[in-house]
Scaffold this motif. Structure first.
Motif, PDB file in Angstrom:
ATOM      1  N   ALA A 188       0.840  -1.203   0.000  1.00 58.58           N
ATOM      2  CA  ALA A 188       0.000   0.000   0.000  1.00 58.58           C
ATOM      3  C   ALA A 188       0.874   1.252   0.000  1.00 58.58           C
ATOM      4  N   PHE A 189       1.842   1.261  -0.916  1.00 57.95           N
ATOM      5  CA  PHE A 189       2.714   2.403  -1.125  1.00 57.95           C
ATOM      6  C   PHE A 189       3.496   2.765   0.128  1.00 57.95           C
ATOM      7  N   TRP A 190       2.955   3.613   1.006  1.00 56.93           N
ATOM      8  CA  TRP A 190       3.701   3.997   2.213  1.00 56.93           C
ATOM      9  C   TRP A 190       3.757   2.870   3.237  1.00 56.93           C
ATOM     10  N   LEU A 191       2.909   1.876   3.067  1.00 59.35           N
ATOM     11  CA  LEU A 191       2.897   0.717   3.957  1.00 59.35           C
ATOM     12  C   LEU A 191       3.240  -0.527   3.150  1.00 59.35           C
ATOM     13  N   ALA A 192       3.959  -1.466   3.786  1.00 55.80           N
ATOM     14  CA  ALA A 192       4.427  -2.640   3.051  1.00 55.80           C
ATOM     15  C   ALA A 192       3.291  -3.602   2.704  1.00 55.80           C
ATOM     16  N   ASP A 193       2.202  -3.542   3.480  1.00 57.30           N
ATOM     17  CA  ASP A 193       1.165  -4.567   3.331  1.00 57.30           C
ATOM     18  C   ASP A 193      -0.224  -3.931   3.410  1.00 57.30           C
ATOM     19  N   SER A 194      -1.022  -4.101   2.365  1.00 62.36           N
ATOM     20  CA  SER A 194      -2.385  -3.559   2.370  1.00 62.36           C
ATOM     21  C   SER A 194      -3.365  -4.526   3.021  1.00 62.36           C
ATOM     22  N   GLY A 195      -2.890  -5.757   3.296  1.00 65.40           N
ATOM     23  CA  GLY A 195      -3.799  -6.774   3.810  1.00 65.40           C
ATOM     24  C   GLY A 195      -4.468  -7.570   2.695  1.00 65.40           C
ATOM     25  N   CYS A 196      -4.299  -7.148   1.437  1.00 65.10           N
ATOM     26  CA  CYS A 196      -4.924  -7.855   0.310  1.00 65.10           C
ATOM     27  C   CYS A 196      -3.972  -8.923  -0.236  1.00 65.10           C
ATOM     28  N   GLU A 197      -4.500 -10.149  -0.373  1.00 61.75           N
ATOM     29  CA  GLU A 197      -3.685 -11.275  -0.871  1.00 61.75           C
ATOM     30  C   GLU A 197      -3.513 -11.197  -2.389  1.00 61.75           C
ATOM     31  N   LEU A 198      -2.355 -11.654  -2.852  1.00 62.79           N
ATOM     32  CA  LEU A 198      -2.121 -11.763  -4.295  1.00 62.79           C
ATOM     33  C   LEU A 198      -2.064 -13.241  -4.684  1.00 62.79           C
ATOM     34  N   ASP A 199      -2.407 -13.541  -5.925  1.00 62.93           N
ATOM     35  CA  ASP A 199      -2.360 -14.926  -6.389  1.00 62.93           C
ATOM     36  C   ASP A 199      -0.937 -15.397  -6.677  1.00 62.93           C
ATOM     37  N   TRP A 200      -0.077 -14.450  -7.083  1.00 62.62           N
ATOM     38  CA  TRP A 200       1.247 -14.835  -7.561  1.00 62.62           C
ATOM     39  C   TRP A 200       2.325 -14.000  -6.904  1.00 62.62           C
ATOM     40  N   ARG A 201       3.504 -14.641  -6.689  1.00 62.61           N
ATOM     41  CA  ARG A 201       4.655 -13.883  -6.243  1.00 62.61           C
ATOM     42  C   ARG A 201       5.873 -14.326  -7.030  1.00 62.61           C
ATOM     43  N   ALA A 202       6.883 -13.450  -7.087  1.00 61.36           N
ATOM     44  CA  ALA A 202       8.163 -13.793  -7.703  1.00 61.36           C
ATOM     45  C   ALA A 202       9.241 -13.339  -6.732  1.00 61.36           C
ATOM     46  N   ASP A 203      10.277 -14.148  -6.578  1.00 64.44           N
ATOM     47  CA  ASP A 203      11.293 -13.817  -5.584  1.00 64.44           C
ATOM     48  C   ASP A 203      12.603 -13.312  -6.173  1.00 64.44           C
ATOM     49  N   THR A 204      12.730 -13.383  -7.502  1.00 62.80           N
ATOM     50  CA  THR A 204      13.969 -12.906  -8.130  1.00 62.80           C
ATOM     51  C   THR A 204      13.638 -12.145  -9.431  1.00 62.80           C
ATOM     52  N   PRO A 205      14.577 -11.282  -9.857  1.00 63.53           N
ATOM     53  CA  PRO A 205      14.389 -10.588 -11.143  1.00 63.53           C
ATOM     54  C   PRO A 205      14.304 -11.594 -12.295  1.00 63.53           C
TER      55      PRO A 205
END
Ligand code: PSU
Ligand code: MN
Length: 304
Positions: A188-205
């Motif tokens: 959430a921009f100024w905050l690291a976590d909006s509380g909303c879940e995402l379906d996908w994540r990536a851990d590296t470029p």
């Protein structure tokens, strides 16, 4: 017909060589960050990319010319000149005909970046669905443009001044792909976590670059949004942010003035702390975007 875009020699050379390039918007410089510190910030954004061996392509309209890559003087003008307008995608043609000078939003800059063949774009936070949008219809063109712009955008999600769950729903409707960068939660921009879940994540470029390659092979015409959270240690105090949001909510502004107005109210309400965090967020996104551009260039020779 010849393209109306003017690509700087530095950016042209990098694209021709298949090297890593990251596009940057400029509305954040002209309308998102307070003067006079915004000029130094704009220089830092470009320098941070060069220091990593990545070519920055700051996008703006200068006297009606859509420029991909600015000279130091042009960058200075976007930062210092109070008559610089905020250019969204629908404004580009009008601004060209009027020979206007403008800072480009995510919508305008990502559309121009994709036309120039740039694959990766960095910003602070996207525009999105404003609170109360069910009545006001205030939803940023950033979302609709990204639905038809094949570019990878690194952003810290969208600002807490927006309706975040509604923004995520619209991103889904518009087929904009969203991947959390080292997180499963939408930031959430100024905050690291909006509380909303995402379906996908990536851990590296490299993982992000693989997704880009797959999407390109498909001929995917929508954007990939890489949501990169501010480090929790750097985030704004949630209580201070809540107070600032409450203060900003009493607004009498409409149209494209809403985002700059709310950002300014939050700056006031946090005693300027939000500006420093804003800078940190953009620099963090630029660092991730640079690494993604490098990994993508290694896989493709740079072409989009
Ligand atoms: N994020 C920031 N600062 C900004 C903006 C986003 O941290 O200034 C700008 C971006 O240029 C974004 C625009 O594209 O606000 C969205 O404006 P609107 O809601 O009027 O579409
Ligand atoms: Mn709006």
């Amino acid at each position: 017909m010849r393209s109306p875009l003017q690509v700087s020699p530095e950016v042209s050379a990098a694209l021709a060589a298949g090297g890593p390039v990251v596009a940057l918007e400029s509305a954040i410089i002209s309308h998102g960050l307070p003067r006079p510190g915004n000029a130094a910030a704009a220089r830092r954004f470009a320098a941070a990319l060069r220091a990593r061996g990545v070519t920055p392509a700051t996008i703006a309209l200068i006297d009606g010319v859509p420029k991909i890559g600015l000279t130091p003087d042009e960058l200075e003008r976007i930062a210092a000149d109070e008559s610089v307008v905020k250019v969204s995608s629908r404004d580009i043609g009008i601004a060209m005909a009027r020979k206007a000078t403008g800072g480009t939003t995510v919508a305008a800059a990502s559309a121009l970046a994709a036309r120039a063949g740039i694959a990766v774009f960095a910003t602070g936070g996207l525009g999105g669905v404003h609170r109360g949008a069910a009545q006001t219809f205030d939803e940023s063109a950033d979302l609709t443009v990204l639905s038809r712009t094949p570019v990878t955008v690194v952003s810290a999600g969208v600002k807490s001044i927006l309706d975040i769950p509604a923004t995520l729903e619209r991103l889904e409707t518009l087929s904009v792909a969203v991947v959390g960068y080292r997180t499963s939660r939408f930031p959430a921009f100024w905050l690291a976590d909006s509380g909303c879940e995402l379906d996908w994540r990536a851990d590296t470029p490299e993982e992000v670059a693989d997704i880009m390659v797959a999407r390109r092979a498909l001929g995917e015409q929508s954007a990939l949004l890489v949501a990169n959270p501010v480090p929790p240690a750097a985030q704004l105090d949630p209580a201070a942010l809540a107070a600032a949001l409450a203060a900003a909510e009493q607004r009498g502004i409409r149209g494209k003035g809403v985002s700059p107005f709310l950002l300014d109210r939050i700056r006031e309400a946090t005693g300027g702390i939000s500006v420093g965090v804003n800078l940190e967020i953009v620099l963090g996104n630029i660092a991730v975007a640079g690494k993604i551009a490098q990994a993508f260039a290694e896989r493709t020779g740079g072409s989009r």
